[in-house]
Scaffold this motif. Structure first.
Motif, short mmCIF file in Angstrom:
data_model
loop_
_atom_site.label_atom_id
_atom_site.label_comp_id
_atom_site.label_asym_id
_atom_site.label_seq_id
_atom_site.Cartn_x
_atom_site.Cartn_y
_atom_site.Cartn_z
N VAL A 213 -4.07 -4.50 3.29
CA VAL A 213 -3.68 -3.82 4.86
C VAL A 213 -2.86 -2.54 4.67
O VAL A 213 -2.27 -1.77 3.45
CB VAL A 213 -2.58 -5.20 4.87
N ALA A 214 -1.89 -1.90 5.84
CA ALA A 214 -1.53 -0.84 5.39
C ALA A 214 -1.30 -0.48 6.67
O ALA A 214 -1.63 -0.56 7.89
CB ALA A 214 -2.59 0.60 5.21
N ALA A 215 -0.07 -0.03 6.70
CA ALA A 215 1.04 0.49 7.78
C ALA A 215 1.17 2.01 7.71
O ALA A 215 1.66 2.72 6.24
CB ALA A 215 2.29 0.25 7.85
N ALA A 216 1.31 2.59 8.65
CA ALA A 216 1.40 3.91 8.86
C ALA A 216 1.80 4.81 9.59
O ALA A 216 1.97 4.15 11.05
CB ALA A 216 0.42 5.56 9.17
N MET A 217 3.47 5.63 10.05
CA MET A 217 3.85 6.08 10.91
C MET A 217 4.18 7.55 10.29
O MET A 217 3.97 7.53 8.93
CB MET A 217 5.44 5.34 11.22
#
Length: 229
Positions: A213-217
């Motif tokens: 899983v990946a999160a980016a901002m």
């Protein structure tokens, strides 16, 4: 298909990412000796994780024509990017990524990757408020295939990487509230104590693929008080 982390960031971000093999030592051997001295005493696996992220960073910086011989570390272990560059490095078992961009319109960015597995027992109570835990329960009732607790942790890590280079002080898990959406977006609400140059609400994107899983901002100030993130 666009790689996972790259699919979550704007086009101006240069992203290099790789799936990891089980071998260790290869990335460490490719890193410059001066840069290897930045992590004395680390174990073999930790060294190779760190070196893989650094090699990806050098490749991404070279694409920006901003590569440096040694990418140094700050007091909290954060990479010290060349002037007018913002970036973020992340790695977990089996995956590593780096994203950079010229620090013009985009003032900060943060990425995090984690194994697509539930958090270890006891960790959720540390990283999530009661309201966030109720939110995760509601999401799991709608779709139990996503490790929502791990994704919330991932989003908070990405937020910290946006926040810290601008504020240079500690941000606790309880200083932010994350609201995840099933459409691949999320919103982070900053506590008033944590909020100075950043707006009260930031947006990000998440994804899941091949066991990760990946999160980016990213934060891009805009005219009229509105921001893109």
């Amino acid at each position: 298909m666009t790689p996972l982390v790259a699919s979550l960031l704007p086009d101006e971000a240069v992203v290099h990412e790789t799936r990891r093999s089980g071998a260790t030592g290869q990335a460490w051997a490719l890193l410059a000796e001066e840069e290897r001295r930045l992590v004395p005493g680390a174990g073999e696996r930790r060294r190779d994780d760190w070196a893989t992220g650094r090699l990806l960073a050098h490749a991404a910086l070279a694409e920006l024509d901003r590569d440096v011989p040694v990418l140094r570390r700050g007091d909290r272990g954060e990479p010290l990017w060349p002037a007018s560059v913002v970036g973020s490095i992340t790695h977990c078992d089996g995956y590593a990524a780096c994203a950079v961009t010229h620090g013009g319109d985009v003032r900060a960015l943060g990425i995090d990757v984690e194994p697509s597995l539930p958090l270890p027992p006891g960790v959720l109570n540390v990283v999530a408020s009661p309201a966030e835990r109720r939110h995760l329960t509601d999401l799991a009732d709608q779709d139990a295939s996503v490790p929502w607790d791990r994704l919330l942790f991932c989003a908070k890590e990405a937020c910290y990487k946006v926040w810290f280079p601008l504020e240079r002080r500690w941000l606790g898990f309880d200083d932010v509230t994350v609201h995840l959406a099933r459409d691949g977006s999320f919103e982070v609400i900053l506590d008033a104590v944590a909020r100075t140059s950043l707006p009260a609400r930031l947006r990000g994107r998440w994804g899941e693929r091949d066991g990760v899983v990946a999160a980016a901002m990213h934060w891009r100030p805009a005219v009229g008080g509105r921001s893109d993130g």
